[in-house]
Scaffold this active site. Structure first.
Site, PDB file in Angstrom:
ATOM      1  N   HIS A 115      30.256  37.188 -39.154  1.00 63.77           N
ATOM      2  CA  HIS A 115      30.807  38.372 -39.621  1.00 63.77           C
ATOM      3  C   HIS A 115      29.918  39.330 -39.782  1.00 63.77           C
ATOM      4  O   HIS A 115      30.166  40.464 -40.552  1.00 63.77           O
ATOM      5  CB  HIS A 115      31.652  37.942 -40.943  1.00 63.77           C
ATOM      6  CG  HIS A 115      32.659  37.036 -41.013  1.00 63.77           C
ATOM      7  ND1 HIS A 115      33.263  36.279 -41.495  1.00 63.77           N
ATOM      8  CD2 HIS A 115      33.594  36.674 -39.416  1.00 63.77           C
ATOM      9  CE1 HIS A 115      34.358  35.243 -41.192  1.00 63.77           C
ATOM     10  NE2 HIS A 115      34.208  35.495 -39.958  1.00 63.77           N
ATOM     11  N   CYS A 126      28.896  54.344 -30.660  1.00 65.67           N
ATOM     12  CA  CYS A 126      28.027  53.996 -29.624  1.00 65.67           C
ATOM     13  C   CYS A 126      27.740  52.729 -29.350  1.00 65.67           C
ATOM     14  O   CYS A 126      27.404  52.071 -28.283  1.00 65.67           O
ATOM     15  CB  CYS A 126      26.806  54.850 -29.340  1.00 65.67           C
ATOM     16  SG  CYS A 126      25.709  54.554 -30.575  1.00 65.67           S
ATOM     17  N   CYS A 171      23.549  58.046 -36.862  1.00 65.35           N
ATOM     18  CA  CYS A 171      22.944  57.322 -35.712  1.00 65.35           C
ATOM     19  C   CYS A 171      22.074  58.130 -35.121  1.00 65.35           C
ATOM     20  O   CYS A 171      22.071  59.099 -34.789  1.00 65.35           O
ATOM     21  CB  CYS A 171      24.030  56.892 -34.708  1.00 65.35           C
ATOM     22  SG  CYS A 171      23.723  55.963 -33.511  1.00 65.35           S
ATOM     23  N   GLY A 211      31.209  24.564 -47.598  1.00 67.01           N
ATOM     24  CA  GLY A 211      31.766  25.588 -48.586  1.00 67.01           C
ATOM     25  C   GLY A 211      32.622  26.693 -47.797  1.00 67.01           C
ATOM     26  O   GLY A 211      32.743  27.728 -48.289  1.00 67.01           O
ATOM     27  N   THR A 212      33.648  26.206 -46.853  1.00 67.47           N
ATOM     28  CA  THR A 212      34.493  26.944 -46.309  1.00 67.47           C
ATOM     29  C   THR A 212      35.805  26.445 -46.523  1.00 67.47           C
ATOM     30  O   THR A 212      36.130  25.361 -46.463  1.00 67.47           O
ATOM     31  CB  THR A 212      34.096  27.374 -44.865  1.00 67.47           C
ATOM     32  OG1 THR A 212      35.295  28.012 -44.043  1.00 67.47           O
ATOM     33  CG2 THR A 212      34.070  25.979 -44.240  1.00 67.47           C
ATOM     34  N   GLU A 239      36.950  21.067 -52.818  1.00 66.33           N
ATOM     35  CA  GLU A 239      38.087  21.074 -52.682  1.00 66.33           C
ATOM     36  C   GLU A 239      38.565  20.526 -51.244  1.00 66.33           C
ATOM     37  O   GLU A 239      37.789  20.735 -50.129  1.00 66.33           O
ATOM     38  CB  GLU A 239      38.939  22.529 -52.955  1.00 66.33           C
ATOM     39  CG  GLU A 239      38.431  23.199 -54.178  1.00 66.33           C
ATOM     40  CD  GLU A 239      39.181  22.536 -55.268  1.00 66.33           C
ATOM     41  OE1 GLU A 239      40.164  21.831 -55.219  1.00 66.33           O
ATOM     42  OE2 GLU A 239      38.448  22.570 -56.499  1.00 66.33           O
ATOM     43  N   ALA A 255      27.628  22.358 -52.409  1.00 69.17           N
ATOM     44  CA  ALA A 255      26.720  22.602 -51.409  1.00 69.17           C
ATOM     45  C   ALA A 255      25.100  22.226 -51.996  1.00 69.17           C
ATOM     46  O   ALA A 255      24.390  21.573 -51.495  1.00 69.17           O
ATOM     47  CB  ALA A 255      26.569  23.843 -50.634  1.00 69.17           C
TER      48      ALA A 255
END
Length: 269
Positions: A115, A126, A171, A211-212, A239, A255
């Site tokens: 992400h 661009c 940019c 952890g996802t 969970e 974790a």
């Protein structure tokens, strides 16, 4: 715990997918956080290209606020354990959904950020990507070090006031306004990162989902691809998730608790 350690000792390729859970332990805030100012806005209306075109100053102030909060966070034992795992196997890849860059701060080098990274910059006109160091040189307000050194009041008084004056990153290639280097709603994930993630998962001997929530696609399908391709699937999550029934090993803990134990046992004689 000993069962997965024995499996890992025979593994050649190990993949790890991490999500928001591993960074929550470092105090990374959610989208809305506690600031009432942003509770008036829908994050899905701020994290889009259309919103950026409509009001780049507002979008950048929201991201700078998030970056300021994230800049105060530090890697936790879970991040450091993942970085150590990289040194224990001939083949290793970390695939993270997080945009905070904490894995890199912990020492990880073999990783893909599905992400993006909130401290990077990306020109939507661009396509030029500015890595963290380059972007902080282009626009010092985006620097992790600078943002961590100021208070929220200073952020609003000094930085936001400059943004309101039109002090936005330009940019170097096309002179358009550069946006944050994250994947916005409605945008595709980086093709190269996604291909690398799927390819490695399909070749893994052991694959961790850490952890996802296993709800956000296409990342959620990566552990199942590894499983279908013959990998031993491991979940580390307090969970239950949709992939829990398919896992060979499930650890109902954080974790920062579970991964250091596994790494420690791997190093034991």
């Amino acid at each position: 715990m000993k069962g997965i350690v024995e499996v890992l000792k025979r593994a050649g390729k190990v993949g790890v997918l991490t999500g928001a859970g591993i960074s929550a332990e470092s105090g990374i805030p959610t989208f809305r956080g506690k600031d009432g100012l942003w509770n008036r806005f829908d994050p899905t209306e701020l994290a889009t290209y259309e919103a950026f075109l409509r009001n780049p100053k507002l979008v950048w102030k929201w991201y700078l606020w998030r970056m300021h909060l994230i800049s105060k966070a530090r890697p936790n034992p879970g991040h450091y354990a993942v970085a150590e795992m990289e040194n224990l196997f001939p083949g290793f890849l970390l695939i993270t959904q997080n945009v905070d860059g904490l894995h890199r701060l912990a020492g990880s080098k073999k990783f893909v950020e599905l992400h993006g990274n909130i401290f990077q910059g990306k020109c939507r006109s661009c396509g030029r990507l500015y890595l963290e160091e380059e972007f902080s040189s282009l626009w010092p307000f985006s620097s992790r070090g600078f943002l961590s050194s100021i208070t929220e009041e200073e952020l609003k008084e000094k930085v936001f006031s400059e943004v309101d004056k039109g002090n936005l990153p330009e940019c170097l290639t096309c002179k358009s306004i550069v946006g944050p280097g994250v994947v916005w709603f409605g945008e595709s994930l980086p093709e190269e990162a996604l291909e690398r993630a799927f390819s490695f998962a399909s070749e893994s001997d052991v694959f961790f989902s850490v952890g996802t929530s296993a709800l956000v696609q296409p990342a959620a399908s990566i552990p199942l691809l590894a499983k279908r391709s013959g990998a031993v699937l491991v979940e580390v999550n307090p969970e239950e998730t949709p992939i829990s029934p398919y896992c060979d090993f499930v650890f109902r803990g954080s974790a920062s608790e579970v991964l250091p134990q596994i790494v420690s046992l791997l190093g034991a004689p």
